[in-house]
Design an enzyme around this catalytic site. Structure first.
Site, PDB file in Angstrom:
ATOM      1  CE  LYS A 138      -3.605   2.308   2.613  1.00 10.98           C
ATOM      2  NZ  LYS A 138      -4.578   2.298   3.673  1.00 10.98           N
ATOM      3  CD  GLU A 159       8.999  -6.082   7.193  1.00 11.82           C
ATOM      4  OE1 GLU A 159       8.727  -4.970   6.671  1.00 11.82           O
ATOM      5  OE2 GLU A 159       8.779  -6.343   8.389  1.00 11.82           O
ATOM      6  N   GLY A 214      -4.993  -1.717   4.738  1.00 15.65           N
ATOM      7  CA  GLY A 214      -4.181  -2.858   4.299  1.00 15.65           C
ATOM      8  C   GLY A 214      -4.840  -4.192   4.578  1.00 15.65           C
ATOM      9  NE  ARG A 215      -6.580  -3.762  10.753  1.00 18.24           N
ATOM     10  CZ  ARG A 215      -5.935  -2.617  10.907  1.00 18.24           C
ATOM     11  NH1 ARG A 215      -4.784  -2.427  10.314  1.00 18.24           N
ATOM     12  NH2 ARG A 215      -6.441  -1.652  11.647  1.00 18.24           N
ATOM     13  CD  GLU A 231      -1.932  -4.366  11.400  1.00 12.74           C
ATOM     14  OE1 GLU A 231      -0.753  -4.743  11.539  1.00 12.74           O
ATOM     15  OE2 GLU A 231      -2.430  -4.168  10.280  1.00 12.74           O
ATOM     16  CG  HIS A 268      -3.943 -35.505  15.924  1.00 16.04           C
ATOM     17  ND1 HIS A 268      -4.105 -36.744  16.499  1.00 16.04           N
ATOM     18  CD2 HIS A 268      -4.964 -35.357  15.045  1.00 16.04           C
ATOM     19  CE1 HIS A 268      -5.171 -37.337  15.963  1.00 16.04           C
ATOM     20  NE2 HIS A 268      -5.708 -36.505  15.084  1.00 16.04           N
ATOM     21  CE  LYS A 322       5.686  -1.071  10.075  1.00 15.98           C
ATOM     22  NZ  LYS A 322       4.710  -0.390   9.232  1.00 15.98           N
TER      23      LYS A 322
HETATM   24  O1  F6P Z   1       2.217  -4.168   9.933  1.00 12.63           O
HETATM   25  C1  F6P Z   1       1.799  -2.882   9.668  1.00 12.63           C
HETATM   26  C2  F6P Z   1       1.283  -2.701   8.282  1.00 12.63           C
HETATM   27  O2  F6P Z   1       1.165  -1.337   8.061  1.00 12.63           O
HETATM   28  C3  F6P Z   1      -0.037  -3.421   8.017  1.00 12.63           C
HETATM   29  O3  F6P Z   1      -1.130  -2.731   8.482  1.00 12.63           O
HETATM   30  C4  F6P Z   1       0.008  -3.582   6.543  1.00 12.63           C
HETATM   31  O4  F6P Z   1      -0.919  -4.521   6.105  1.00 12.63           O
HETATM   32  C5  F6P Z   1       1.441  -4.001   6.354  1.00 12.63           C
HETATM   33  O5  F6P Z   1       2.166  -3.227   7.305  1.00 12.63           O
HETATM   34  C6  F6P Z   1       1.990  -3.824   4.980  1.00 12.63           C
HETATM   35  O6  F6P Z   1       1.957  -2.495   4.560  1.00 12.63           O
HETATM   36  P1  F6P Z   1       2.162  -2.099   3.049  1.00 12.63           P
HETATM   37  O7  F6P Z   1       1.056  -2.678   2.254  1.00 12.63           O
HETATM   38  O8  F6P Z   1       2.142  -0.591   3.025  1.00 12.63           O
HETATM   39  O9  F6P Z   1       3.489  -2.636   2.604  1.00 12.63           O
END
Ligand code: F6P
Length: 514
Positions: free
Chosen positions: A198, A204, A253-254, A339, A370, A482
């Site tokens: 987003k 990452e 995002g979620r 979240e 199990h 972060k």
């Molecule tokens: O973990 C925090 C967060 O902002 C989530 O809410 C989101 O889904 C995720 O990081 C990934 O964010 P992005 O889509 O901006 O990479």
């Protein structure tokens, strides 16, 4: 609302010794404590909630303003106050009329993006989109994390019975092992890489995206796609505009798997099936908006959650799909729920006065049986269980498997409720019973049913958040870690760590020693 909370607590105190099983002395119990919509049934009769408790819980939802807040959400009001944003993921699956945001209809843009996704997906699936060397694209690696990974990864797995597109792999972790493992089974000349973020800043995803770009080599210019709200950043990364699928900041995002973030699902199952997934979400939206609170599936699932969290004081809940294709659903729901509702202050900034989000965990049945069901049946914590079960599987030749799966699902909820007495000499064989569960029953895990399930849980989380008075749509709690990680990078690379606490210094020393 204070009075209702008090009345609910008194109801619980007065009925604590009554067994759940005894509630079935009323032959109407199942009919009265289950709700259906569009081929899906939620049974919440195996809980300790009685008619009076439900009446009070519905009143609680009314007084909390669930109906007004629900309409505010669908109407594009900026209910995500700390980020000053509307919450309109429902527009992504809307099929009826305009959705207004600040005086403008968002639907033309939503439909245009969906159409672009569909034509891209069709072209990739039928081989019109080719790799840099002119050969076919057979594999897709989707890079993203959190909401930009969990939804598509869960959805591709869930709709495995419909998967007739390219092979999909997902990379989320910054651990280089994730990209290495995903890419070693793929050929860079035959692979499309999707970078889903987003913000297009998430460390990452951007680290994995750079690694993927190098891995693609000659294909990097034509074999990358971006999904983001940050079109300036996707351009700066070098992805041409016609390979970028944008969305707006009013999609959290979620809550984003319904739009471009769901592209991997569309590539796997095709635009028609993806459309059926949207239909299922829309059907649940319509039910949520129109059914009276006392007959409203997301509201009743939320009220069951409130009953267990706030009145019975159960700190967690287990999600237990008896559906192997839903094995990623517990992880998906962890983000959606924890979240959204893991908050300690109300929307106005004042501290909450009672417990909010429960710890959500789980695994597909029968595997979990199990592993951790021992604790569910005989452990010292009561964990409300949320079972899910399809009437039919996709493997007619293996119907006996499905019969066994179904029997196991039903056996677990019955055993949790009924328990078992044992001989005095064998106390370890005793089951206390009286442990609550709900069961969501659906005909088959179709794209439509998946859409219903996801929208059901989204609205459940929303209703719980409204009752707690929190903002379910921000996530400030992920920021501190972060920031500290960014500051720690030079220390990991050898810079002076003397202003750190003793533990961090000691660990840096141990880990930097190699
Ligand atoms: O973990 C925090 C967060 O902002 C989530 O809410 C989101 O889904 C995720 O990081 C990934 O964010 P992005 O889509 O901006 O990479």
């Amino acid at each position: 609302m204070d009075t209702i909370w008090r009345m609910l607590r008194s109801n619980r105190a007065a009925s604590e010794d009554r067994s759940i099983l005894s509630l079935f002395d009323d032959p109407q119990r199942f009919d009265d404590f289950s709700v259906s919509t569009a081929g899906m049934l939620l049974d919440y009769s195996k809980t300790s909630m009685d008619t009076e408790a439900r009446r009070l819980l519905v009143q609680l939802a009314e007084e909390a303003g669930v109906e007004a807040q629900r309409e505010a959400m669908f109407a594009g009001e900026k209910i995500n106050t700390s980020e000053d944003r509307a919450v309109l993921h429902t527009a992504l699956r809307n099929q009826n009329g305009p959705v207004m945001l600040e005086g403008a209809d968002v639907m033309p843009e939503v439909r245009a993006t969906l159409a672009r996704m569909a034509s891209f997906a069709n072209a990739l699936r039928n081989g019109e989109i080719k790799a840099a060397d002119g050969g076919p694209i057979t594999d897709v690696i989707s890079i993203g994390i959190g909401g930009s990974d969990l939804g598509p990864a869960m959805g591709v797995k869930a709709l495995g019975a419909y998967h007739d597109g390219p092979t999909l792999r997902f990379v989320s972790n910054i651990d280089g092992a994730d990209f290495t493992e995903a890419s070693k089974r793929a050929d860079p000349a035959r692979t499309l890489v999707i970078v889903a973020s987003k913000t297009f800043t998430t460390i990452e995803t951007m680290t994995n995206a750079e690694t993927a770009k190098k891995w693609l080599g000659a294909g990097a210019d034509s074999q990358m796609v971006a999904i983001s709200t940050a079109l300036d950043k996707t351009a700066a990364f070098g992805i041409p505009a016609d390979r970028v699928f944008g969305f707006e900041d009013w999609v959290g995002g979620r809550y984003s798997m319904w739009g471009p973030i769901g592209l991997p699902i569309m590539l796997a199952v095709g635009p028609k099936r993806f459309g059926e997934f949207l239909d299922g979400g829309y059907a649940m939206d319509q039910h949520f908006r129109t059914a009276p609170l006392a007959e409203n599936m997301p509201v009743l699932l939320a009220l069951t959650g409130i009953w267990h969290r706030n009145i019975c004081d159960y700190p967690s809940r287990a999600v237990l799909p008896y559906d192997q294709r839903l094995s990623r659903l517990p992880a998906y729901l962890q983000q959606l729920d924890m979240e959204s509702n893991g908050k300690g202050v109300m929307a106005d900034g004042t501290p909450v006065s009672q417990a909010t989000g429960a710890v959500v965990w789980g695994q597909a049945g029968t595997n979990g049986q199990h592993a951790f069901y021992q604790l569910l049946h005989q452990g010292t914590n009561v964990v409300p269980c949320e079972f899910m079960m399809a009437a039919e599987g996709f493997e007619p030749a293996l119907k006996h498997h499905h019969d066994l799966l179904k029997a196991n699902c039903l056996a677990q909820s019955e055993a949790l409720m009924r328990g078992r007495v044992s001989k005095d000499t064998e106390p370890y064989r005793a089951f206390p019973g009286n442990r609550p569960s709900t069961t969501l029953a659906y005909k088959k895990l179709t794209p439509f049913a998946l859409g219903q399930i996801i929208a059901l849980y989204e609205h459940r989380v929303f209703v719980e958040g409204v009752i707690w008075g929190i903002n379910s749509f921000d996530q400030w709690g992920v920021e501190l870690g972060k920031e500290m990680a960014t500051a720690l990078v030079p220390l990991v690379q050898g810079a002076d760590a003397s202003d750190k606490d003793g533990s961090t210094q000691g660990l840096l020393k141990a880990l930097n020693a190699g």
